[in-house]
Design a protein around this motif. Sequence first.
Motif, PDB file in Angstrom:
ATOM      1  N   ASP A 200       0.817  -1.219   0.000  1.00  0.00           N
ATOM      2  CA  ASP A 200       0.000   0.000   0.000  1.00  0.00           C
ATOM      3  C   ASP A 200       0.845   1.260   0.000  1.00  0.00           C
ATOM      4  O   ASP A 200       0.326   2.377  -0.158  1.00  0.00           O
ATOM      5  N   GLY A 201       2.156   1.130   0.172  1.00  0.00           N
ATOM      6  CA  GLY A 201       3.056   2.268   0.103  1.00  0.00           C
ATOM      7  C   GLY A 201       3.088   3.126   1.348  1.00  0.00           C
ATOM      8  O   GLY A 201       3.816   4.125   1.400  1.00  0.00           O
ATOM      9  N   LYS A 202       2.339   2.736   2.377  1.00  0.00           N
ATOM     10  CA  LYS A 202       2.250   3.551   3.595  1.00  0.00           C
ATOM     11  C   LYS A 202       2.621   2.765   4.846  1.00  0.00           C
ATOM     12  O   LYS A 202       3.451   3.211   5.641  1.00  0.00           O
ATOM     13  N   ASN A 203       1.993   1.634   5.034  1.00  0.00           N
ATOM     14  CA  ASN A 203       2.118   0.891   6.284  1.00  0.00           C
ATOM     15  C   ASN A 203       3.208  -0.165   6.213  1.00  0.00           C
ATOM     16  O   ASN A 203       3.251  -0.966   5.269  1.00  0.00           O
ATOM     17  N   LEU A 204       4.070  -0.179   7.203  1.00  0.00           N
ATOM     18  CA  LEU A 204       5.126  -1.179   7.279  1.00  0.00           C
ATOM     19  C   LEU A 204       4.606  -2.499   7.832  1.00  0.00           C
ATOM     20  O   LEU A 204       5.270  -3.525   7.707  1.00  0.00           O
ATOM     21  N   ASP A 205       3.447  -2.463   8.441  1.00  0.00           N
ATOM     22  CA  ASP A 205       2.808  -3.657   8.995  1.00  0.00           C
ATOM     23  C   ASP A 205       1.318  -3.367   9.116  1.00  0.00           C
ATOM     24  O   ASP A 205       0.870  -2.250   8.835  1.00  0.00           O
ATOM     25  N   SER A 206       0.552  -4.348   9.496  1.00  0.00           N
ATOM     26  CA  SER A 206      -0.875  -4.202   9.737  1.00  0.00           C
ATOM     27  C   SER A 206      -1.241  -5.164  10.860  1.00  0.00           C
ATOM     28  O   SER A 206      -0.473  -6.085  11.174  1.00  0.00           O
TER      29      SER A 206
END
Length: 336
Positions: A200-206
């Motif tokens: 997503d280009g934003k989150n390093l993890d979820s």
Amino acid sequence: MRQNLFVAALGLVTGCDALLRFGCARLTVQRLDPLVNPGQIPSSHLHQIIGGNSFNASMDAKTHDLAAMSTCTSCQFSEDFSNYWTAVLFFKAKNGTYKRVPQRSQSDISTTQGGMMVYYMTDALFDTAQKSTVTAFKPGFRMLVGNVGYSTRNEARNFRQLTYICMQNDGTREPETVNFPTKACPYGIMANHRFPTCWDGKNLDSPNHQDHVAYPESGTFESGGPCPSTHPVRIPQILLETVWDTRAFNNKADWPTDGSQPFVWSSGDPTGYSSHADYLFGWKDNSLQKAMDGHTYVSAPMLKTQSIAQQNKCTVPDMVKEDIDSWLPTLPGQAM
């Protein structure tokens, strides 16, 4: 088909157009999972881990810099302090006891202590040019592929290409199945773990370690399918190959009398559909991006390498201290 293409790709090891392919020796085998069970000693089931020796039960993404905190890695490229891990394979005997199946190194890294073969690629395995552009993972990036709770083929459809190969020899790469092989495999069972290739280009993890990555919107990574608009950034394809040395367990007289196969994951799954793998990015500085941009992957002159002897020396302490190598009445972590 995959076998022929795989062999063709390996034939270019000394050339300048190939993919990043390297062996990693075993770092440790114990019940730890800093991604799903952070801080828990022991975790719910046994894992086999490779990579940097800063691996621990607690590896907070904001404070645990793998490249800075590791003093060695079990991987061939000495700038890769990432950690990669999967569940462990066990043989279940007729009397209900379990024996851990050892890992077997592939022929060109035959002197490593178990471990895995790791691939990073910008295009399909059989595309020797590997000319596509990808964005390397960022510090703190982590992801999980597969689901330990899955037990059916329909559930397993949520993940692409988590497969098994019943190896006839070291070069066997087909056919691939999504369930455990149902017959004895002369050379062993290869487990393949392919991670999603869109971010997503934003989150390093979820929260579930999966929502920040995705598969191509249509087609596959191999066919060059486009990333979905929600996950527009193309990242390298990571493929992990683990060869489980099942040769000592190939006597059909020791197999279940009902015709079922005798192997189970350390989570207790006898189907193979729960196959899963974890990844914590830990390449030093921008070394992975340089390799991805270089299109000279297997030899990768822009990367530093180390000897197999050095790889084998890199380990971490046993933090759980439980017997995993005897004939066991239950799998580690399972109640009697």
